[in-house]
Design a protein around this motif. Sequence first.
Motif, PDB file in Angstrom:
ATOM      1  N   ASP A  49      35.209  27.129  29.747  1.00  0.00           N
ATOM      2  CA  ASP A  49      35.301  26.067  30.742  1.00  0.00           C
ATOM      3  C   ASP A  49      35.062  26.655  32.131  1.00  0.00           C
ATOM      4  OD1 ASP A  49      36.498  24.220  32.729  1.00  0.00           O
ATOM      5  OD2 ASP A  49      37.175  23.110  30.970  1.00  0.00           O
ATOM      6  N   PRO A  50      34.064  26.159  32.865  1.00  0.00           N
ATOM      7  CA  PRO A  50      33.752  26.731  34.178  1.00  0.00           C
ATOM      8  C   PRO A  50      34.900  26.668  35.177  1.00  0.00           C
ATOM      9  CG  PRO A  50      31.950  25.346  33.406  1.00  0.00           C
ATOM     10  CD  PRO A  50      33.096  25.115  32.465  1.00  0.00           C
ATOM     11  N   ALA A  51      35.819  25.698  35.003  1.00  0.00           N
ATOM     12  CA  ALA A  51      36.924  25.535  35.947  1.00  0.00           C
ATOM     13  C   ALA A  51      38.060  26.522  35.705  1.00  0.00           C
ATOM     14  CB  ALA A  51      37.470  24.113  35.888  1.00  0.00           C
ATOM     15  N   GLY A  52      37.995  27.247  34.592  1.00  0.00           N
ATOM     16  CA  GLY A  52      39.042  28.199  34.249  1.00  0.00           C
ATOM     17  C   GLY A  52      38.671  29.631  34.585  1.00  0.00           C
ATOM     18  N   VAL A  53      39.355  30.568  33.935  1.00  0.00           N
ATOM     19  CA  VAL A  53      39.141  31.986  34.226  1.00  0.00           C
ATOM     20  C   VAL A  53      37.973  32.590  33.443  1.00  0.00           C
ATOM     21  CG1 VAL A  53      41.553  32.382  34.853  1.00  0.00           C
ATOM     22  CG2 VAL A  53      40.828  32.706  32.460  1.00  0.00           C
ATOM     23  N   GLY A  54      37.346  31.800  32.566  1.00  0.00           N
ATOM     24  CA  GLY A  54      36.272  32.318  31.739  1.00  0.00           C
ATOM     25  C   GLY A  54      35.168  33.039  32.489  1.00  0.00           C
TER      26      GLY A  54
ATOM     27  N   ILE B 145      37.446  24.077  40.869  1.00  0.00           N
ATOM     28  CA  ILE B 145      38.078  25.184  40.143  1.00  0.00           C
ATOM     29  C   ILE B 145      39.538  24.840  39.878  1.00  0.00           C
ATOM     30  CG2 ILE B 145      38.797  27.607  40.283  1.00  0.00           C
ATOM     31  CD1 ILE B 145      36.329  28.140  41.994  1.00  0.00           C
ATOM     32  N   GLY B 146      39.978  25.072  38.651  1.00  0.00           N
ATOM     33  CA  GLY B 146      41.375  24.858  38.301  1.00  0.00           C
ATOM     34  C   GLY B 146      41.745  23.425  37.991  1.00  0.00           C
ATOM     35  N   ALA B 147      40.744  22.550  37.838  1.00  0.00           N
ATOM     36  CA  ALA B 147      41.035  21.127  37.588  1.00  0.00           C
ATOM     37  C   ALA B 147      40.326  20.649  36.319  1.00  0.00           C
ATOM     38  CB  ALA B 147      40.592  20.282  38.780  1.00  0.00           C
TER      39      ALA B 147
ATOM     40  N   GLY C 149      44.203  30.913  27.139  1.00  0.00           N
ATOM     41  CA  GLY C 149      43.590  29.681  27.601  1.00  0.00           C
ATOM     42  C   GLY C 149      42.836  29.826  28.903  1.00  0.00           C
ATOM     43  N   THR C 150      42.535  28.676  29.503  1.00  0.00           N
ATOM     44  CA  THR C 150      41.718  28.653  30.713  1.00  0.00           C
ATOM     45  C   THR C 150      42.492  29.066  31.966  1.00  0.00           C
ATOM     46  OG1 THR C 150      42.210  26.278  30.767  1.00  0.00           O
ATOM     47  CG2 THR C 150      40.062  26.938  29.911  1.00  0.00           C
ATOM     48  N   ALA C 151      43.806  29.069  31.897  1.00  0.00           N
ATOM     49  CA  ALA C 151      44.659  29.539  33.009  1.00  0.00           C
ATOM     50  C   ALA C 151      44.230  28.918  34.340  1.00  0.00           C
ATOM     51  CB  ALA C 151      44.644  31.067  33.086  1.00  0.00           C
ATOM     52  N   PHE C 152      44.199  27.591  34.400  1.00  0.00           N
ATOM     53  CA  PHE C 152      43.785  26.900  35.614  1.00  0.00           C
ATOM     54  C   PHE C 152      44.617  27.315  36.833  1.00  0.00           C
ATOM     55  CE2 PHE C 152      41.944  22.910  33.320  1.00  0.00           C
ATOM     56  CZ  PHE C 152      40.741  23.579  33.138  1.00  0.00           C
ATOM     57  N   ASP C 153      45.867  27.720  36.601  1.00  0.00           N
ATOM     58  CA  ASP C 153      46.744  28.054  37.730  1.00  0.00           C
ATOM     59  C   ASP C 153      46.289  29.292  38.500  1.00  0.00           C
ATOM     60  OD1 ASP C 153      47.403  29.439  35.327  1.00  0.00           O
ATOM     61  OD2 ASP C 153      49.341  30.026  36.169  1.00  0.00           O
ATOM     62  N   ILE C 154      45.533  30.184  37.847  1.00  0.00           N
ATOM     63  CA  ILE C 154      45.062  31.384  38.558  1.00  0.00           C
ATOM     64  C   ILE C 154      43.534  31.423  38.669  1.00  0.00           C
ATOM     65  CG2 ILE C 154      47.076  32.757  37.909  1.00  0.00           C
ATOM     66  CD1 ILE C 154      45.240  34.201  35.857  1.00  0.00           C
ATOM     67  N   ALA C 155      42.872  30.394  38.190  1.00  0.00           N
ATOM     68  CA  ALA C 155      41.406  30.377  38.222  1.00  0.00           C
ATOM     69  C   ALA C 155      40.890  30.449  39.657  1.00  0.00           C
ATOM     70  CB  ALA C 155      40.884  29.120  37.544  1.00  0.00           C
ATOM     71  N   GLY C 156      39.868  31.243  39.862  1.00  0.00           N
ATOM     72  CA  GLY C 156      39.226  31.362  41.163  1.00  0.00           C
ATOM     73  C   GLY C 156      39.898  32.307  42.124  1.00  0.00           C
TER      74      GLY C 156
ATOM     75  N   GLY D 286      40.599  35.589  41.506  1.00  0.00           N
ATOM     76  CA  GLY D 286      40.172  36.981  41.352  1.00  0.00           C
ATOM     77  C   GLY D 286      41.197  37.874  40.699  1.00  0.00           C
ATOM     78  N   ILE D 287      42.232  37.293  40.063  1.00  0.00           N
ATOM     79  CA  ILE D 287      43.310  38.111  39.503  1.00  0.00           C
ATOM     80  C   ILE D 287      43.384  38.020  37.978  1.00  0.00           C
ATOM     81  CG2 ILE D 287      44.707  38.015  41.603  1.00  0.00           C
ATOM     82  CD1 ILE D 287      46.398  35.817  40.291  1.00  0.00           C
ATOM     83  N   ALA D 288      42.449  37.324  37.354  1.00  0.00           N
ATOM     84  CA  ALA D 288      42.470  37.204  35.889  1.00  0.00           C
ATOM     85  C   ALA D 288      42.196  38.557  35.246  1.00  0.00           C
ATOM     86  CB  ALA D 288      41.436  36.185  35.427  1.00  0.00           C
ATOM     87  N   ASP D 289      42.888  38.827  34.150  1.00  0.00           N
ATOM     88  CA  ASP D 289      42.760  40.102  33.443  1.00  0.00           C
ATOM     89  C   ASP D 289      41.647  39.997  32.395  1.00  0.00           C
ATOM     90  OD1 ASP D 289      43.070  42.473  32.052  1.00  0.00           O
ATOM     91  OD2 ASP D 289      45.256  42.330  31.929  1.00  0.00           O
TER      92      ASP D 289
END
Length: 325
Positions: free
Chosen positions: A10-15, A84-86, A294-301, A303-306
């Motif tokens: 999903d583009p809005a997530g951390v993918g 992002i994140g929605a 998952g997509t982790a919308f709360d941290i998407a965009g 720069g901190i996704a692992d």
Amino acid sequence: MKIIGITMGDPAGVGPEIVVKALADSQEFEADYVVYGAADILQHYIDQLGLNCKVKEISQVEEYEEGAVNVIDPIHLTMDQYQIGALSAKCGDAAYRYIERSIQDALAGKIEAVVTGPLNKEALHMGGHNYDGHTEIFATLTHTKDYAMMFYGPLKIMHVSTHCSLREACDRATKERVLTCIRLICQALKRTGLENPYIAVAGLNPHAGEHGLFGTEEIDQIIPAIEEAKAEGINVTGPIPPDTVFSKALNGVYDGVIAMYHDQGHIAAKMQHMSDCVNCTIGLPIIRTSVDHGTAFDIAGKGIADGKNMKQSMHVAEEFLKAEE
């Protein structure tokens, strides 16, 4: 040259972020990779993270360019078309289209395997694609009847049922389904080099039913499946009480475990080994591995996704490919 596909999710997530982070360390991998996603979005994250990567949009795998982040972009979604994140129907549809194209290329022999980034099931449904998740999409588009989700990491766990209510999961624990899963995990473990894997089957009920005191599913369905598998020559035991079977497997007593429902297996796998846990779909005509988050919308965009779990998913895809050589 072996080429593996990666779906951006999903583009809005951390993918998108974890994909470019993983590919920035391309020296870790033996295969080459093509991303099924949005070139504009991947470039955004490369710029944001200050990565030294070049994005090249290609229309076919055959146009692959060494040293670039090669992207097949079936719908050309851009950053200004979503938030992002929605949750977004547009992003849910995009995530599906990336998967669809990757499966087409895998079935055509253009790529050797598919690694999937996270999608959001609600967005997927908003986009008009009524699947429970990746597993069901892959099974449907490859016309696969017998398949199952398996975690591949320090624990090897296959699930009898996944995305359904707990009440429905009890009904799905039939002799036929349990036997199918025993066969599938046995085949999968043999493909990774285990000549005679020792498989444990978890009980559905507390204490594996305690001889019918806490439920009869073990007596009526699970034990008959185990006995038939044994008659076929499979090295399997159970049902083992679910509160002990995973600990024993982690300590090397068993090579793999059949879990009866989603949370029974997921909680065990994620308690200690979240980043090492890779989701595989077994039974397909193609290799498919996936991140197990998952997509982790709360941290998407942000720069901190692992990206560790994406890297591990890529390594496992390569491991399965080696086993087929």
